[in-house]
Design an enzyme around this catalytic site. Structure first.
Site, PDB file in Angstrom:
ATOM      1  N   GLY A 466       0.816  -1.204   0.000  1.00 16.82           N
ATOM      2  CA  GLY A 466       0.000   0.000   0.000  1.00 16.82           C
ATOM      3  C   GLY A 466       0.851   1.255   0.000  1.00 16.82           C
ATOM      4  O   GLY A 466       0.372   2.367  -0.143  1.00 16.82           O
ATOM      5  N   ARG A 637      16.183  11.789   0.371  1.00 19.52           N
ATOM      6  CA  ARG A 637      15.622  12.098  -0.933  1.00 19.52           C
ATOM      7  C   ARG A 637      14.236  11.464  -1.061  1.00 19.52           C
ATOM      8  O   ARG A 637      14.026  10.320  -0.680  1.00 19.52           O
ATOM      9  CB  ARG A 637      16.555  11.491  -1.965  1.00 19.52           C
ATOM     10  CG  ARG A 637      16.362  11.955  -3.368  1.00 19.52           C
ATOM     11  CD  ARG A 637      17.384  11.195  -4.179  1.00 19.52           C
ATOM     12  NE  ARG A 637      17.626  11.788  -5.467  1.00 19.52           N
ATOM     13  CZ  ARG A 637      18.360  11.195  -6.391  1.00 19.52           C
ATOM     14  NH1 ARG A 637      18.931  10.020  -6.134  1.00 19.52           N
ATOM     15  NH2 ARG A 637      18.542  11.765  -7.548  1.00 19.52           N
ATOM     16  N   ILE A 638      13.319  12.225  -1.614  1.00 19.04           N
ATOM     17  CA  ILE A 638      11.954  11.720  -1.794  1.00 19.04           C
ATOM     18  C   ILE A 638      11.799  11.322  -3.259  1.00 19.04           C
ATOM     19  O   ILE A 638      11.857  12.148  -4.160  1.00 19.04           O
ATOM     20  CB  ILE A 638      10.937  12.797  -1.399  1.00 19.04           C
ATOM     21  CG1 ILE A 638      11.103  13.183   0.076  1.00 19.04           C
ATOM     22  CG2 ILE A 638       9.515  12.305  -1.688  1.00 19.04           C
ATOM     23  CD1 ILE A 638      10.928  12.043   1.065  1.00 19.04           C
ATOM     24  N   ASN A 640       9.097   9.878  -4.677  1.00 15.04           N
ATOM     25  CA  ASN A 640       7.773  10.242  -5.169  1.00 15.04           C
ATOM     26  C   ASN A 640       7.034  11.017  -4.075  1.00 15.04           C
ATOM     27  O   ASN A 640       6.564  10.430  -3.102  1.00 15.04           O
ATOM     28  CB  ASN A 640       6.992   8.982  -5.560  1.00 15.04           C
ATOM     29  CG  ASN A 640       5.636   9.308  -6.182  1.00 15.04           C
ATOM     30  OD1 ASN A 640       5.014  10.318  -5.862  1.00 15.04           O
ATOM     31  ND2 ASN A 640       5.188   8.456  -7.077  1.00 15.04           N
ATOM     32  N   THR A 643       3.442   9.578  -3.072  1.00 15.48           N
ATOM     33  CA  THR A 643       3.336   8.378  -2.234  1.00 15.48           C
ATOM     34  C   THR A 643       3.962   8.622  -0.864  1.00 15.48           C
ATOM     35  O   THR A 643       3.450   8.147   0.147  1.00 15.48           O
ATOM     36  CB  THR A 643       3.989   7.161  -2.915  1.00 15.48           C
ATOM     37  OG1 THR A 643       5.343   7.476  -3.232  1.00 15.48           O
ATOM     38  CG2 THR A 643       3.250   6.796  -4.189  1.00 15.48           C
ATOM     39  N   LYS A 710      15.852   7.845   2.980  1.00 11.96           N
ATOM     40  CA  LYS A 710      15.760   7.341   4.349  1.00 11.96           C
ATOM     41  C   LYS A 710      14.333   6.833   4.604  1.00 11.96           C
ATOM     42  O   LYS A 710      13.487   6.834   3.718  1.00 11.96           O
ATOM     43  CB  LYS A 710      16.141   8.445   5.345  1.00 11.96           C
ATOM     44  CG  LYS A 710      17.620   8.880   5.212  1.00 11.96           C
ATOM     45  CD  LYS A 710      18.117   9.654   6.440  1.00 11.96           C
ATOM     46  CE  LYS A 710      17.437  10.998   6.596  1.00 11.96           C
ATOM     47  NZ  LYS A 710      17.947  11.770   7.750  1.00 11.96           N
ATOM     48  N   GLU A 714       7.167   4.621   8.476  1.00 15.75           N
ATOM     49  CA  GLU A 714       6.730   4.513   9.869  1.00 15.75           C
ATOM     50  C   GLU A 714       6.916   5.784  10.685  1.00 15.75           C
ATOM     51  O   GLU A 714       6.283   5.962  11.717  1.00 15.75           O
ATOM     52  CB  GLU A 714       7.469   3.338  10.534  1.00 15.75           C
ATOM     53  CG  GLU A 714       6.964   2.024   9.997  1.00 15.75           C
ATOM     54  CD  GLU A 714       7.903   0.849  10.220  1.00 15.75           C
ATOM     55  OE1 GLU A 714       7.751   0.170  11.230  1.00 15.75           O
ATOM     56  OE2 GLU A 714       8.783   0.614   9.366  1.00 15.75           O
TER      57      GLU A 714
END
Lengths: 747, 512
Positions: A466, A637-638, A640, A643, A710, A714
């Site tokens: 998910g 770093r992201i 996306n 999401t 990273k 959670e």
């Protein structure tokens, strides 16, 4: 179709690639897979919490038309491989496999598995299995009298915290309690097993297909390659599906005996005991500081509920010890064994309960000092990990607080409790807390195939529970190969794919993503080598399905690959985290649990966040509503933003649920969970959620892994319960040191 | 009556089912018998909404309002997990798999919006949300309106999601109206349903092939007299309406419910109409329809109606069922009691009236005789000088059982209270009136002193229990404070605006 797919690549909010199948209802979850000639299974569960089965009569059950087998401890007489508990290096959710003895270790333990031609017959027969118990006294709550604490680890010691605490000018010493909780993903546990020519095919919702394969191979004594685990879609997991639940073994065993596929869907109420749960915990936190607010001692003693059958601790002091600069730190974990099913991982298993206490205590310290809670945290920001002395791979917590405070409007806060009141008398409270989560890594393999038409396929036995992994892993490949995202396909969730890590510990993007990155780079290297042998590859790039040569000329990928045998370039990569030895890596790739970090040889890697909450409390009814939440995170770093943001937001709502609603209540007289349905196990409905603002800072971490990501999955939950509790205190002056915080805690 | 198969419209045709037990659920049939696995099971008791489907029937047969109109159909989102298959007879069933076929694009606007707005993560709750949003879409398409955020949230109150945090789904609900529209062509469905209606005659009598004897028969008459006669002869049968309780008895408590007598096809029982100075709510009227009618009498009931249950339960369950099953925490009874509702009970050809406040005898025990059934609820139209509120207190805002609930009403002559009704649920073994507190208010001036006296008197009325939902202390305190809140909201001078206590209104206003 008018979906704006974007151009793929890293940092782009690409629309989920699995969304279409899901909105159409065609995504196949474990319970949806058809098998020819399937038999259906139903469970009978123990009504007592401890004792022995004194009488067992299956005659009535076996007499039901269509019943094929009633599996009990009497009829389960196969020798099984010695597979162990996931926390002891194995893959099982519990050390105890039901039906292997007449002993009852917890209420809701599986005492028989009935198989029939139809589900109705199986369910009817399961109710007719007649069992008497020789019942013994049981304790399902760690608060029951007579239970003893056992140390769970050797603890963490820096300096002399006891002495510093004793000598301190300002101190806080308080104990905080969090309850047992259950994951309750909307998808029920399910398993269907079929054997063909000695090979086992199993469909189940899994966060760990490779581990499940390895474990089942061991249990059944067959080669690992003869087990196929299929889990393409998982309807929520949150840690619940990260190990082999005992019923999976039983279903596979029944299928083998019957020579026929067997399917089991575990009813919601049974899901509370056939799997794991988040155990209750009690944190005593002692903080000491100078009058100016500098921490001089940080102490955290956490006692967690464990099970008689599996002593297991989930204390979060590895994280709490690293939060703030203090010359003296002392951390201890202990457990209390209770008569329950084995506890396990649930979203931020260690951190969520521990941070409720720890960050509530920080708020209490801020009150005691008369210092703004945000400023208190900022003034104790550690330049390095206060335990190991190592530098952070990246840590923008202070920046998170500054940005979060601005977004939230923290400067409007009057620090006096009960001072902020709406025109109609509603009490308003503002609270904040720190969130963190370790950025661990696991070894992973991946295979990437690039075809002449520019289409790209990524193969990895990772999972999208998910979170968006289908989308994100494809973006990593698209980015390296310069292909548009809509030409990328990602295949995951099957053990036939190159080995992927457990989808736990927020490691998938960093670990599987690094492997995909490595494989995609290998594809790119082959492409470069093919197009222009001998040229300087470092000056070549890939864009828009073309190779751009050092001289600026362009060669179409279709021309290059079209000329190759097979018309594709395909590369496999095995990625190993820094600081991991080859042997551990190989164990990991073979389906073992192998983690590196968050404390490495040279750096310490955590994600961080600052979380803020506004609560509104009705002064007459004491009802508590979370009006606003703000979370600002630094997670490297992201890949996306779409999401990632949704994961962080979902985590924050879990935190709000945890603060105000979620508790697996224990009927202490009967030693069992009492609220085993979704009507009474409350998690947030949409009206429980007010405004949610999520921001991710642009953080560059060149150390943590190849792609600089990273942990995301959670961290969102971790600070929220304390932020809400702190806001409740601010609104009312009542300090509630337990979750869920109920209306009646404010009487 | 002639034995017939269960006939309903599904997958663009009339299907006939003759092999399913009478308590087979729509969900089990979809997933097992016809392998339509898009509809999911998440709880099997109507809590999570993952199994939400749409049931449609002919508007002129439907007998009550409260559903969604499209063409000559009334459509209702319901939970397939607690709906028994034989109740689909003469109706149409639409599932997640049907939506894309309503457009020439790849996805229906509802689905497209969910994709665009990231409304689906793990995806397991998604089909249920899509079907609830589809109901929203149809309703507003027919009315040529667009819902605001609060209205969307109300429509999604029966669907739980564990991943997204709901915001993206609310975004999708707003976006779906901005996409190229898709229209449900109701003509083929209507034609099919007319054909089934014609062959059904006086009603459905069904038993699975090869099944006979007690507990095998499902009987769905279309006339009250037939229902009354059948029940009088077979009082051991179970009366079935929306199955939002009985579905749980079967799925979770494995109770043998015997023969089922379904009152959902008796149009006369589903009527809601004004008769002189009384509102008559047929026992088979849905909660959705009944609450709408009550809100028409007393707008302050709007919040209670929304929080009573999510739409899939409100569209299936009946107010008659809620009253007749008589749980001590049923939320309709306190409201109706505060309105002096009376019940029409019928046995065979005989009927009688009983005041609701005399109906509950003890915990889960009421005044219905064997073979007698609730025919209608009579609600006197409120006096214009009546001030009324209803409150529900629960841990979770939506989809939760009350810790306590109440219906509170005073009728004033000037500032003097000429009539007072204070009815509470969750405070005793049955829903009942607080007679001592009422006495403290009766003929007193509607003011602080009298209210304080009534609050104190509540302790004489109730000795509530502590349970999983709330402690005795909390119930006591909050029951008193609800009285105080009632006064604050209804006092003549500077009343507290109702909006300030509707927390959802406030939460939505703050949402972005």
């Amino acid at each position: 179709m008018d979906i704006n797919m974007g151009n793929g690549g890293i940092g782009v909010p690409v629309v989920r690639r699995d969304a279409m199948a899901k909105v159409l209802g065609v995504a196949q979850y474990a319970a949806d897979f058809p098998h020819e000639n399937t038999a259906y299974a139903a469970l009978t569960l123990s009504k007592v919490a401890r004792g022995r089965i004194s009488r067992l009569d299956t005659a009535a059950a076996e007499a039901v038309a269509g019943v094929r087998m009633v599996l009990t401890h009497r009829s389960l007489n196969e020798s099984l491989g010695d597979e162990t508990f996931v926390m002891k290096g194995g893959h099982m959710q519990s050390s105890f496999l039901p039906l292997t003895s007449d002993e009852i270790h917890y209420a809701g333990q599986i005492v028989s598995l009935t198989i029939a031609d139809t589900l109705e017959a199986a369910e009817e027969a399961a109710r007719l299995v007649a069992i008497d118990y020789a019942r013994e006294a049981a304790s399902a709550s760690m608060d029951d009298a007579g239970l003893t604490e056992e140390p769970a680890d050797s603890g963490i010691d820096v300096g002399d915290a006891e002495a510093a605490f004793a000598a301190a000018e300002v101190k806080v010493d308080a104990t905080y309690v969090t309850p047992a909780q259950h994951h309750n993903p909307i998808e029920l546990y399910a398993a269907s097993a079929a054997w063909q020519d000695g090979k086992l095919l199993i469909n189940l919702p899994s966060q760990w297909v490779m581990g499940t394969r390895a474990g089942l191979a061991k249990v059944f004594g067959i080669p690992i390659e003869d087990v196929h685990v299929e889990s393409p879609y998982v309807g929520g997991a949150f840690g619940a599906k990260a190990s082999i639940l005992p019923h999976v073994v039983l279903v596979a065993m029944a299928a083998r005996r019957l020579g026929r596929p067997v399917k089991l869907v575990v009813p919601r109420e049974a899901g509370f005991t056939v799997g794991s749960f988040r155990p209750a915990a009690r944190s005593r936190v002692r903080l000491a500081a100078t009058r100016q607010g500098k921490l001089t001692a940080v102490m955290h003693d956490e006692v967690g509920q464990s099970a008689v059958i599996d002593h297991v601790a989930f204390a979060g002091m590895e994280a709490t010890s690293k939060m703030y600069a203090s010359p003296n730190i002392r951390m201890r974990a202990a457990t209390v064994a209770t008569d329950v099913n084995s506890p396990g991982f649930m979203r931020a298993p260690a951190e969520a309960p521990s941070f409720f206490g720890f960050e509530s205590a920080m708020d209490e310290l801020a009150v005691a000092l008369g210092i703004d809670p945000v400023e208190l945290r900022i003034m104790n920001e550690p330049a390095r990990d206060p335990v190991s002395g190592l530098p952070w791979s990246s840590r923008l917590l202070v920046e998170c607080y500054r940005r979060g405070a601005a977004l939230f409007g923290w400067s409007d806060r009057n620090p006096k409790p009960g001072s902020m009141v709406a025109a109609d008398g509603t009490l308003i409270g503002y609270g904040c807390a720190t969130a963190t989560y370790p950025s661990a890594m696991a070894p992973s393999s991946a295979r990437v195939r690039l075809s002449a038409d520019g289409s790209c396929v990524v193969y990895c036995a990772a999972h999208d529970v998910g979170t968006g992994a289908y989308t994100v892993l494809g973006q990593v490949a698209a980015d390296v190969l310069g292909v548009p995202d809509e030409l990328v396909t990602v295949e995951m969730g099957h053990s036939r794919h190159p080995s992927g890590p457990v989808s736990g510990g927020s490691i998938t993007t960093g670990s599987a993503g690094s492997a995909v990155h490595m494989a995609a780079r290998a594809v790119r290297e082959r492409l470069f080598a093919t197009v222009a042998a001998g040229q300087d590859r470092s000056k070549m790039t890939l864009a828009d399905r073309h190779v751009v040569l050092p001289d600026g000329s362009r060669r179409a990928i279709s021309d290059i690959i079209g000329g190759l045998p097979g018309g594709v370039i395909e590369e496999h990569a095995d990625w190993k985290p820094t600081d991991m030895d080859d042997k551990t890596m190989q164990q990991g790739l073979a389906g073992g649990m192998a983690f590196a970090g968050p404390v490495g040889g040279t750096h310490v890697s955590f994600s961080f966040g600052a979380q803020f909450a506004e609560v509104r409390i009705d002064p007459l009814l004491r009802t508590i509503r979370v009006a606003r939440m703000v979370g600002v995170f630094a997670c490297g770093r992201i890949i996306n933003p779409r999401t990632a943001r949704s994961n962080l937001m979902g985590g924050m709502i879990w935190g709000a649920s945890s603060a105000l609603l979620e508790e697996s209540q224990i009927d202490r007289a009967r030693g069992r969970f009492a609220n085993t349905d979704l009507a009474s196990y409350h998690f947030a409905a949409n009206a429980d959620v007010g405004e949610v603002v999520v921001e991710m800072l642009d953080e560059h971490d060149s150390v943590v892994n190849a792609i600089g990501t990273k942990a995301v999955g959670e961290v969102g939950i971790v600070g929220m319960p304390a932020a809400i509790a702190n806001a409740v205190y601010h609104a009312t002056g009542v300090r509630v040191r337990k979750t869920p915080i109920l209306m009646e805690d404010l009487l | 009556m002639m034995q017939q198969p269960i006939s309903f419209y599904f997958d663009n045709r009339i299907v006939r089912v003759a092999d399913q037990p009478i308590t087979a659920t729509v969900l089990a049939w979809l997933r097992g018998a016809v392998r339509r696995t898009g509809t999911k099971e998440g709880c099997a008791e109507g809590d999570c909404g993952a199994c939400t489907v749409i049931v449609a029937e002919l508007a002129d047969e439907a007998g009550d309002a409260g559903g969604i109109r499209a063409g000559n159909l009334v459509l209702r989102p319901i939970n397939a997990c607690i709906r028994f298959l034989p109740t689909l007879h003469g109706k149409a069933l639409l599932t997640i798999e049907d939506l894309a076929g309503l457009t020439d694009r790849a996805l229906h606007p509802v689905q497209q919006a969910m994709v665009d707005c990231h409304g689906s993560q793990c995806g397991f709750c998604t089909p249920g949300f899509v079907m609830s949003l589809f109901a929203t879409y149809l309703r507003h398409q027919a009315a040529q309106t667009t819902p605001d955020r609060a209205a969307i949230a109300h429509d999604l109150a029966g669907n739980l999601c564990r991943c997204t945090g709901y915001r993206p789904i609310l975004d999708a609900a707003a976006r779906m109206f901005a996409l190229p529209p898709a229209t449900l062509d109701t003509a083929p469905i209507e034609a099919a349903l007319r054909a089934v209606a014609a062959e059904t005659g006086a009603g459905l009598s069904y038993a699975a092939a090869g099944q006979a004897g007690p507990g095998a028969r499902f009987y769905a008459p279309r006339e009250v007299d037939a229902l009354a006669a059948w029940y009088a002869e077979r009082p051991e049968a179970t009366l079935l309406a929306g199955a939002t309780d009985i579905g749980l008895w079967v799925n979770k408590r494995f109770r043998d419910v015997g023969d089922l007598l379904y009152l959902g096809d008796v149009a006369a029982l589903r009527c809601i109409e004004r008769e002189g100075d009384v509102l008559r709510i047929g026992a088979g009227a849905t909660l959705e329809a009944a609450w709408a009618a009550l809100i028409g009498l007393e707008p302050a009931l709007g919040e209670m109606a929304l929080r009573f249950a999510g739409p899939p339960v409100r569209h299936a369950g009946t107010m008659g069922g809620n009253v007749a099953n008589g749980s001590p925490i049923g939320d309709a009874a306190p409201v109706l009691m505060a309105m002096d509702a009376r019940l029409v009970l019928q046995h065979g050809a005989q009927s009688r009236e009983v005041p609701l406040d005399a109906f509950y005898l003890d915990y889960m025990r009421n005044d219905l005789a064997k073979g007698e059934f609730l025919r209608a609820i009579l609600v006197p139209l409120p006096d214009p000088d009546t001030r009324m509120r209803a409150y529900k207190i629960s841990k979770r805002f939506d989809c939760d059982i009350s810790a306590l609930s109440c219906g509170l009403a005073v009728t004033l002559e000037g500032e003097t209270i000429s009539r007072v009704r204070l009815a509470f649920g969750g405070m005793a073994a049955t829903v009942r009136r607080a007679r001592h507190a009422e006495a403290a208010l009766h003929e007193a001036v509607w003011g602080e002193a009298a209210v304080r006296a009534a609050m104190a008197a509540l302790d004489e009325d109730f000795t509530p229990l502590s349970d999983l939902r709330a402690s005795r202390g909390y119930r006591r305190l909050v029951a008193r404070n609800l009285l105080w809140r009632f006064w604050l909201e209804t006092r003549s001078a500077a009343p507290l605006p109702a909006a300030s206590v509707r927390v959802r209104t406030f939460a939505m206003a703050g949402a972005v």
